[in-house]
Design an enzyme around this catalytic site. Structure first.
Site, mmCIF file in Angstrom:
data_model
loop_
_atom_site.group_PDB
_atom_site.id
_atom_site.type_symbol
_atom_site.label_atom_id
_atom_site.label_comp_id
_atom_site.label_asym_id
_atom_site.label_seq_id
_atom_site.Cartn_x
_atom_site.Cartn_y
_atom_site.Cartn_z
ATOM 1 N N GLU A 13 69.710 62.336 36.161
ATOM 2 C CA GLU A 13 71.016 62.235 35.521
ATOM 3 C C GLU A 13 71.073 62.994 34.197
ATOM 4 O O GLU A 13 72.159 63.365 33.736
ATOM 5 C CB GLU A 13 71.374 60.761 35.332
ATOM 6 C CG GLU A 13 71.606 60.091 36.674
ATOM 7 C CD GLU A 13 71.758 58.591 36.588
ATOM 8 O OE1 GLU A 13 72.843 58.079 36.928
ATOM 9 O OE2 GLU A 13 70.795 57.918 36.202
ATOM 10 N N ILE B 234 56.301 65.135 34.481
ATOM 11 C CA ILE B 234 57.012 65.572 35.674
ATOM 12 C C ILE B 234 56.103 65.315 36.872
ATOM 13 O O ILE B 234 54.988 65.828 36.949
ATOM 14 C CB ILE B 234 57.377 67.073 35.576
ATOM 15 C CG1 ILE B 234 58.290 67.308 34.370
ATOM 16 C CG2 ILE B 234 58.044 67.543 36.860
ATOM 17 C CD1 ILE B 234 59.587 66.539 34.374
ATOM 18 N N LYS C 185 58.819 70.783 41.794
ATOM 19 C CA LYS C 185 59.817 71.320 42.716
ATOM 20 C C LYS C 185 61.024 70.384 42.840
ATOM 21 O O LYS C 185 62.178 70.811 42.722
ATOM 22 C CB LYS C 185 59.193 71.559 44.091
ATOM 23 C CG LYS C 185 60.143 72.172 45.112
ATOM 24 C CD LYS C 185 59.488 72.317 46.485
ATOM 25 C CE LYS C 185 58.381 73.332 46.477
ATOM 26 N NZ LYS C 185 57.833 73.586 47.835
ATOM 27 N N GLY D 62 64.397 55.245 39.248
ATOM 28 C CA GLY D 62 63.702 55.046 40.506
ATOM 29 C C GLY D 62 62.284 55.584 40.534
ATOM 30 O O GLY D 62 61.337 54.866 40.888
#
Length: 744
Positions: A700, A624, A628, A519
């Site tokens: 995941e 990333i 957070k 996503g």
């Protein structure tokens, strides 16, 4: 102005505007865009819409048998209850959720396929009346014998190719295994699991005579209007589906829930809005679950520790008519070497609730087996588990020889070992004791295949320089609103509070949806592409070079000029749409995220109880986007891994197919007392082959292998191998020698 700008990922990317980090917001741990709404209780979830209108409520009538034909449905007593508006029954009732991306949910067609399958729905003025009346619906059945046990292989069939090609081999494994100097052959079992999201499946639906509006808790909006159209007979272009806020999904809401179909049909039938929220028992009995598995792992190796051949064969379950399978071998295709290989899956057909995707389908179960097997084989060979993995790190994908797009598995393992203090690991089981507690260390690798999915997003910049991102993407609690805001802000040189994000509307540009760890990378890349298109438009208005144009703090900077965006727009609004599609890079490279887990446990010699004392995860998942939210994703994966290792077990009565523990009172998940202080480390990483963002999935990855790290630590603590998950205290106690009770 409305453009469609498409980027196909055919080439690896070089340096991008995100690398320049001009605005300084990408990657930072920005607070959640929608956080204030959620903590104040003002974010509207599916069941909370139309609160001020006159609405009706629905309640499901469940089947009281596991398999058979419906002979008759008597609704007269229910319909006589004051306040009951309609009882809907018949062949078009859906039997459970639809499979992800399927054209529609399966209808019952006069049959019962599993215990507590919906057979009717009662619609009434209040929830209480609907619930009461549901008990008065009389259903007569012709019951037939059912199949409920995976070990009784009544009907075995090959799965469909979803979510992977089920059976893949290379070379001659059987010959290579027979010739191997060391032969490892063990079987591991995992039970069925429930996603058990915080928000149950729920829907509010409204038919105004011409248009059907559905608010539902759903992860993948692209297919939802079509699925509803199939069941209602309403043209798809007259259906709008909204899912702006979702209280967790974990794959269980990738397919449309039965509540959505029933609420849609009910509002059409009675002419007023209808709300249906599944009870927790309904969620467990009438949506979907993760299939139980029996996994045989065979590994051939040299005495020096080199893996020569590898086989991972899985039996899993699903109900009739469902080709989806739990792909336990999905990481075994590429994680470890072996020229001769078998990765195989079978479906054992059972008459139990259908199985479908649950967080990390494949890795979450498969790595419980393979990472345990690697630990066992390392011990047999007398090699440290970390060193054993280093010795068997493949240079290319062993299944097809494709190069890895980026693979930082050993960096994750080495960093984890250093931070955790792996060198202090007890050399032998039961060699470290603190009173009644035996102490052990365990570790495992982690991997998650990366996918880039087609996705589109619109960015509208208003005359005051404010940007609004609109896409059919959903946010299941993972932080999608926030990362899309950050990407747009970084690309367009805007402060975060100058970027708005609107999600969860099927009228918006079709997105990848939330699932499969694709996503953020997919939806985020479409925002990136739309941003580039908007930058080109701004540059053309300035007669500037788009490549060298700098956007920062709401200004365009080029040459010696700094111009506020409103001065460029001159009262106009610009709207562009960007689209991302996978391309040759997905075919030419093998893409995955990697990580490592390290765990310390204490095992009580009196009770057999296991306590997690420390748990560290190190991950490498490309860029990333928000430190957070990414870290929070990893915490969730670690906690779920604790559940799979020690507690979670969806118990199916093998006499009748009833799911026995169908609520959170009996389906045990980790609570605060089960979870130690968690540590997550995310390595700096870029994957230029994965997407324009150079990112990969992480949500995941964080669950994959955690349970094996825990059970490997249990072995190191007390010498008991767990091959039948979960590692409940009775299984641990059964393997503890009596002399362990002797005081240290």
């Amino acid at each position: 102005m409305n453009d469609m700008n498409k980027h196909v990922m055919d080439e690896a990317i070089g340096e991008t505007r995100l690398d320049r980090n001009t605005q300084g917001v990408i990657g930072k741990g920005a607070p959640r865009y929608e956080g204030k709404l959620k903590v104040s209780g003002t974010a509207p979830y599916a069941y909370e819409h139309l609160g001020g209108e006159d609405v009706a409520y629905g309640f499901i009538v469940p089947a009281s048998i596991a398999r058979g034909k419906i002979r008759s449905v008597d609704t007269s007593a229910a319909e006589a209850v004051p306040g009951v508006l309609k009882v809907i029954s018949g062949e078009k009732i859906v039997r459970a959720a639809s499979q992800p991306m399927a054209p529609a949910a399966q209808t019952i067609d006069g049959e019962v396929f599993h215990y507590n399958q919906p057979v009717a729905v009662v619609i009434a003025d209040t929830f209480e009346v609907a619930r009461h009346a549901s008990k008065l619906v009389k259903v007569e059945y012709s019951e037939t014998e059912g199949r409920f046990d995976i070990t009784n292989r009544h009907t075995v069939r090959e799965p469909d190719s979803m979510p992977m090609t089920p059976n893949q081999s290379r070379g001659d494994f059987e010959h290579a295994f027979a010739e191997a100097e060391v032969q490892f052959d063990q079987t591991y079992t995992t039970p069925s699991y429930q996603a058990a999201a915080m928000e149950p499946h729920a829907t509010t639906a409204k038919w105004d005579g011409n248009h059907l509006t559905v608010w539902t808790s759903h992860q993948l909006l692209e297919t939802a209007p079509g699925q509803i159209a199939k069941h209602t007979g309403i043209d798809e272009d007259k259906i709008t589906v909204h899912s702006p806020y979702i209280g967790g999904g974990f794959g269980s809401k990738l397919g449309l829930g039965p509540d959505a179909v029933m609420a849609a049909n009910a509002t059409i039938a009675i002419g007023k809005p209808v709300k249906i929220a599944l009870t927790r028992q309904n969620v467990f009995q009438a949506t979907s679950r993760r299939g139980e598995t029996i996994q045989r792992v065979r590994i051939g190796a040299t005495k020096a520790g080199k893996i020569t051949c590898f086989a991972h064969e899985t039996d899993t379950t699903n109900s009739p008519g469902n080709g989806f399978f739990e792909p336990s071998g999905i990481s075994s295709l590429f994680l470890y070497p072996g020229k001769d290989r078998i990765i195989a899956h079978n479906i054992v057909e059972t008459d139990v609730l259908m199985t479908s995707a649950v967080r990390a389908p494949g890795e979450a179960t498969g790595m419980l087996a393979t990472e345990s097997a690697l630990d066992e084989l390392a011990e047999t060979l007398g090699i440290d588990p970390v060193e054993f993995r280093r010795m068997n790190e493949p240079e290319v994908n062993p299944q097809d020889d494709r190069p890895f797009s980026s693979r930082r598995l050993m960096e994750c393992i080495d960093e984890g070992a250093k931070r955790f203090g792996w060198s202090d690991r007890p050399e032998k089981p039961a060699s470290r004791r603190e009173g009644e507690w035996l102490i052990g260390y365990g570790m495992s690798s982690a991997s998650r295949k990366n996918d880039l999915m087609p996705s589109a997003a619109e960015i509208e910049m208003s005359s005051d320089g404010r940007a609004t991102v609109r896409t059919g993407m959903t946010d299941i609690g993972t932080g999608t609103y926030t990362i899309l805001q950050q990407i747009a802000a970084e690309m367009l040189g805007l402060p975060l509070d100058m970027v708005d994000v609107e999600l969860g509307d099927s009228r918006f540009a079709a997105s990848s949806g939330s699932g499969g760890s694709w996503g953020a990378n997919s939806a985020g890349s479409s925002v990136y592409v739309a941003s580039l298109a908007l930058i080109r438009e701004l540059a053309s208005r300035l007669d500037a070079d788009a490549e060298t144009l700098t956007l920062k703090d709401g200004h365009a900077i080029f040459g010696n000029k700094q111009i506020p965006l409103p001065d460029i727009l001159k009262g106009e609004t610009i709207s562009v749409t960007g689209k991302i599609e996978p391309g040759k890079q997905a075919e030419e490279t093998h893409q995955a995220s990697y990580g490592a887990h390290f765990c310390e446990v204490g095992v009580n010699v009196v009770t057999g109880e296991t306590r997690i004392r420390r748990l560290l995860t190190v991950g490498a998942a490309g860029r990333i986007l928000n430190e957070k939210t990414a870290t929070s994703q990893c915490y969730g994966g670690q906690i779920w891994g604790i559940g799979y290792a020690l507690e979670e077990d969806l118990v199916i009565d093998k006499r009748n197919g009833l799911i026995v523990n169908h609520d959170l009172a009996e389906y045990h998940v980790p609570v605060h007392a089960d979870v130690p202080a968690l540590e997550v480390v995310l390595l700096e990483d870029r994957d230029p082959h994965a997407s324009p963002l150079a990112g990969k999935g992480i949500g995941e990855l964080a669950i994959a292998g955690v349970g094996a790290a825990i059970t490997n630590a249990i072995y190191n603590a007390c010498g008991v191998r767990i091959r039948d998950y979960p590692a409940t205290l009775d299984k641990v106690l059964a393997g503890l020698p009596d002399d362990y009770l002797t005081a240290a």
